[in-house]
Design a protein around this motif. Structure first.
Motif, mmCIF file in Angstrom:
data_model
loop_
_atom_site.group_PDB
_atom_site.id
_atom_site.type_symbol
_atom_site.label_atom_id
_atom_site.label_comp_id
_atom_site.label_asym_id
_atom_site.label_seq_id
_atom_site.Cartn_x
_atom_site.Cartn_y
_atom_site.Cartn_z
ATOM 1 N N CYS A 226 0.814 -1.185 -0.070
ATOM 2 C CA CYS A 226 -0.028 0.097 -0.001
ATOM 3 C C CYS A 226 0.937 1.351 -0.007
ATOM 4 C CB CYS A 226 -0.749 0.024 1.165
ATOM 5 S SG CYS A 226 -2.264 -1.289 1.149
ATOM 6 N N SER A 227 2.158 1.231 -0.144
ATOM 7 C CA SER A 227 3.046 2.500 -0.247
ATOM 8 C C SER A 227 2.655 3.327 -1.575
ATOM 9 C CB SER A 227 4.388 2.274 0.128
ATOM 10 O OG SER A 227 4.817 1.325 -1.279
ATOM 11 N N SER A 228 2.316 2.577 -2.554
ATOM 12 C CA SER A 228 1.935 3.534 -3.693
ATOM 13 C C SER A 228 0.934 2.623 -4.742
ATOM 14 C CB SER A 228 3.083 3.525 -4.409
ATOM 15 O OG SER A 228 3.745 2.515 -4.927
ATOM 16 N N GLY A 229 0.596 3.137 -5.715
ATOM 17 C CA GLY A 229 -0.251 2.450 -6.779
ATOM 18 C C GLY A 229 -1.447 2.075 -6.490
ATOM 19 N N ILE A 230 -1.677 0.918 -6.783
ATOM 20 C CA ILE A 230 -3.021 0.228 -6.583
ATOM 21 C C ILE A 230 -3.362 -0.193 -5.201
ATOM 22 C CG2 ILE A 230 -4.296 -1.641 -7.185
ATOM 23 C CD1 ILE A 230 -2.837 -2.396 -9.901
ATOM 24 N N GLY B 233 -4.236 -4.503 -17.210
ATOM 25 C CA GLY B 233 -3.386 -4.455 -18.288
ATOM 26 C C GLY B 233 -2.312 -3.611 -17.981
ATOM 27 N N PRO B 234 -1.733 -2.579 -18.599
ATOM 28 C CA PRO B 234 -0.969 -1.496 -18.323
ATOM 29 C C PRO B 234 -1.553 -0.694 -17.189
ATOM 30 C CG PRO B 234 -0.813 -1.878 -20.600
ATOM 31 C CD PRO B 234 -2.039 -2.556 -20.344
ATOM 32 N N VAL B 235 -0.901 -0.467 -16.101
ATOM 33 C CA VAL B 235 -1.313 0.759 -15.056
ATOM 34 C C VAL B 235 -0.190 1.810 -14.983
ATOM 35 C CG1 VAL B 235 -2.430 0.887 -12.710
ATOM 36 C CG2 VAL B 235 -2.783 -1.311 -14.098
ATOM 37 N N ILE B 236 -0.559 2.841 -14.927
ATOM 38 C CA ILE B 236 0.330 3.958 -14.858
ATOM 39 C C ILE B 236 0.656 4.367 -13.286
ATOM 40 C CG2 ILE B 236 0.880 6.275 -15.463
ATOM 41 C CD1 ILE B 236 -1.156 6.130 -17.721
ATOM 42 N N THR B 237 1.758 3.835 -12.650
ATOM 43 C CA THR B 237 2.044 3.852 -11.224
ATOM 44 C C THR B 237 3.484 3.900 -11.083
ATOM 45 O OG1 THR B 237 2.227 1.439 -10.984
ATOM 46 C CG2 THR B 237 -0.082 2.377 -10.655
ATOM 47 N N GLU B 238 3.766 4.132 -9.864
ATOM 48 C CA GLU B 238 5.411 4.167 -9.502
ATOM 49 C C GLU B 238 6.057 2.844 -9.954
ATOM 50 O OE1 GLU B 238 6.324 5.574 -5.514
ATOM 51 O OE2 GLU B 238 4.780 7.398 -5.730
ATOM 52 N N PHE B 239 5.061 1.884 -9.823
ATOM 53 C CA PHE B 239 5.572 0.512 -10.057
ATOM 54 C C PHE B 239 6.043 0.442 -11.551
ATOM 55 C CE2 PHE B 239 4.819 -3.797 -11.683
ATOM 56 C CZ PHE B 239 5.219 -4.521 -10.813
ATOM 57 N N GLU B 240 5.387 0.802 -12.174
ATOM 58 C CA GLU B 240 5.658 0.725 -13.815
ATOM 59 C C GLU B 240 6.949 1.658 -14.024
ATOM 60 O OE1 GLU B 240 4.782 -1.628 -15.708
ATOM 61 O OE2 GLU B 240 2.822 -2.209 -14.677
ATOM 62 N N THR B 241 6.929 2.719 -13.436
ATOM 63 C CA THR B 241 7.861 3.837 -13.574
ATOM 64 C C THR B 241 9.272 3.230 -13.485
ATOM 65 O OG1 THR B 241 6.244 5.685 -13.564
ATOM 66 C CG2 THR B 241 8.691 6.119 -13.246
ATOM 67 N N LYS B 242 9.340 2.493 -12.221
ATOM 68 C CA LYS B 242 10.758 1.852 -11.513
ATOM 69 C C LYS B 242 11.000 0.901 -12.543
ATOM 70 C CE LYS B 242 12.825 -0.088 -7.581
ATOM 71 N NZ LYS B 242 13.473 -0.944 -8.280
ATOM 72 N N VAL B 243 10.115 0.096 -12.962
ATOM 73 C CA VAL B 243 10.435 -1.118 -13.933
ATOM 74 C C VAL B 243 11.255 -0.459 -15.278
ATOM 75 C CG1 VAL B 243 9.530 -2.906 -15.293
ATOM 76 C CG2 VAL B 243 8.617 -2.706 -12.979
ATOM 77 N N GLN C 111 -4.354 2.333 -17.670
ATOM 78 C CA GLN C 111 -5.231 2.831 -16.498
ATOM 79 C C GLN C 111 -4.378 3.416 -15.529
ATOM 80 O OE1 GLN C 111 -7.093 -1.070 -16.201
ATOM 81 N NE2 GLN C 111 -8.994 0.146 -16.671
ATOM 82 N N SER C 112 -5.167 4.303 -14.779
ATOM 83 C CA SER C 112 -4.867 4.672 -13.532
ATOM 84 C C SER C 112 -4.912 3.956 -12.316
ATOM 85 C CB SER C 112 -5.399 6.154 -13.055
ATOM 86 O OG SER C 112 -6.648 6.085 -12.885
ATOM 87 N N ALA C 113 -4.262 3.929 -11.280
ATOM 88 C CA ALA C 113 -4.455 3.177 -10.365
ATOM 89 C C ALA C 113 -6.148 3.029 -9.724
ATOM 90 C CB ALA C 113 -3.588 3.244 -8.926
#
Length: 331
Positions: free
Chosen positions: A30-34, A204-214, A251-253
């Motif tokens: 729960c620190s970010s994203g979904i 599918g693709p979700v625009i979050t910090e998770f994806e940015t870091k990847v 999508q957004s979280a």
């Protein structure tokens, strides 16, 4: 007297809310994203139906969650430490919840990994599997027995469309999600016997910090272990299109409507959140031999890259039109 009668439904609804116990929800990652978006949405539920325990591996990263939670913090939302890679951490967290009673478990914590496998260490691959797959297994080993005893509970897993269809340069991540999907398919049969509900949420693709870091990790990857053609493919095809794919299909979280699945009377076993992505996963079921999706993706990437790029721009345009759902379902 007429006014009193008119107020009866409102009074009844208020009494119902007071009588009905809140459902206890445990959410990981729960620190970010979904995870953050879902925890806050459930904590701010107008009908106050949930008591949310929002967990994360590292509590030094709780600032964003605390800010988003606002007045719900310490009331309908509590933040706890939980590392899905540690059985002791899971046990400590679950035991700190009153009567260890968890009505809804949302397994969301995960990590990504992209790139040629020649450039990834076995240790990196193990870490992905340990978090994405064994993290879920550890959670269920601790929480499932209590749910079975009560014959009540809903297990919600944030999976991925990559648990259904593998994607170029996502080999290990897809493998971890395939493992989750197979594990849950097997477990769902047993869960029915104990009146438990189990749902796989497949974004599918979700625009979050998770994806940015990847993406950032992919950009920094040392490609010296890969042959020149593979390295060029990763850099000039995959990474080059990465951002465009997310801008077109992402999508957004907040758009991952997990609460709807949680509140459904008969929640589905699988739920893909992004209808724009559905045709790609449908290919897998259209051909029993499995050749169709692989051949299609190959041609999209290597033979029709200009058409693929144009298609993404077209989808991006259509997705902003209010009539898009109608257009899509009529295709």
């Amino acid at each position: 007297r007429g006014g009193q009668v008119a107020r009866l439904p409102t009074i009844y609804a208020t009494l119902q809310l007071k009588i009905m116990p809140k459902k206890t929800v445990l959410i990981t990652g729960c620190s970010s994203g979904i995870g953050l978006a879902l925890a806050v949405k459930m904590a701010k539920d107008e009908q106050k139906r949930f008591k949310v325990y929002a967990t994360m591996r590292n509590l030094t990263r709780k600032d964003k969650l605390e800010e988003a939670a606002g007045r719900t913090l310490g009331k309908t939302l509590e933040i706890k430490q939980l590392d899905v890679c540690s059985e002791e951490s899971i046990k400590t967290c679950v035991s700190s919840i009153p009567d260890r009673k968890i009505d809804i478990l949302v397994s969301n914590a995960g990590m990504g990994l992209i790139g040629p496998i020649e450039c990834q260490t076995i240790e990196e691959m193990r870490t992905v599997m340990d978090t994405n797959f064994f993290g879920l297994v550890r959670l269920l080993k601790e929480i499932l027995p209590d749910m079975k005893k009560r014959k009540s509970g809903h297990i919600v897993i944030i999976s991925s469309v990559m648990g259904i269809q593998g994607i170029l340069f996502n080999d290990v991540y897809a493998a971890s999600k395939f493992a989750v999907e197979g594990f849950c398919e097997s477990l769902a049969i047993q869960a029915l016997k104990f009146k438990l509900q189990l749902s796989l949420i497949e974004p599918g693709p979700v625009i979050t910090e998770f994806e940015t870091k990847v993406f950032e990790d992919g950009m920094k990857m040392d490609l010296s272990a890969a042959d020149e053609e593979t390295a060029d493919m990763f850099t000039n095809i995959y990474l080059k299109n990465y951002k465009q794919i997310f801008q077109s299909l992402g999508q957004s979280a907040e758009e991952i409507h997990t609460v709807k699945i949680i509140l459904a009377e008969n929640p589905p076993f699988r739920h893909q959140t992004n209808t724009l992505y559905t045709p790609m996963t449908t290919l897998k079921y259209a051909d029993p031999n499995g050749d169709l999706p692989i051949d299609t993706f190959y041609k999209m990437v290597f033979q029709h890259d200009k058409i693929f790029s144009a298609s993404l721009n077209f989808i991006k345009l259509l997705s902003h039109l209010t009539c898009w759902p109608t257009v899509f379902t009529s295709i």
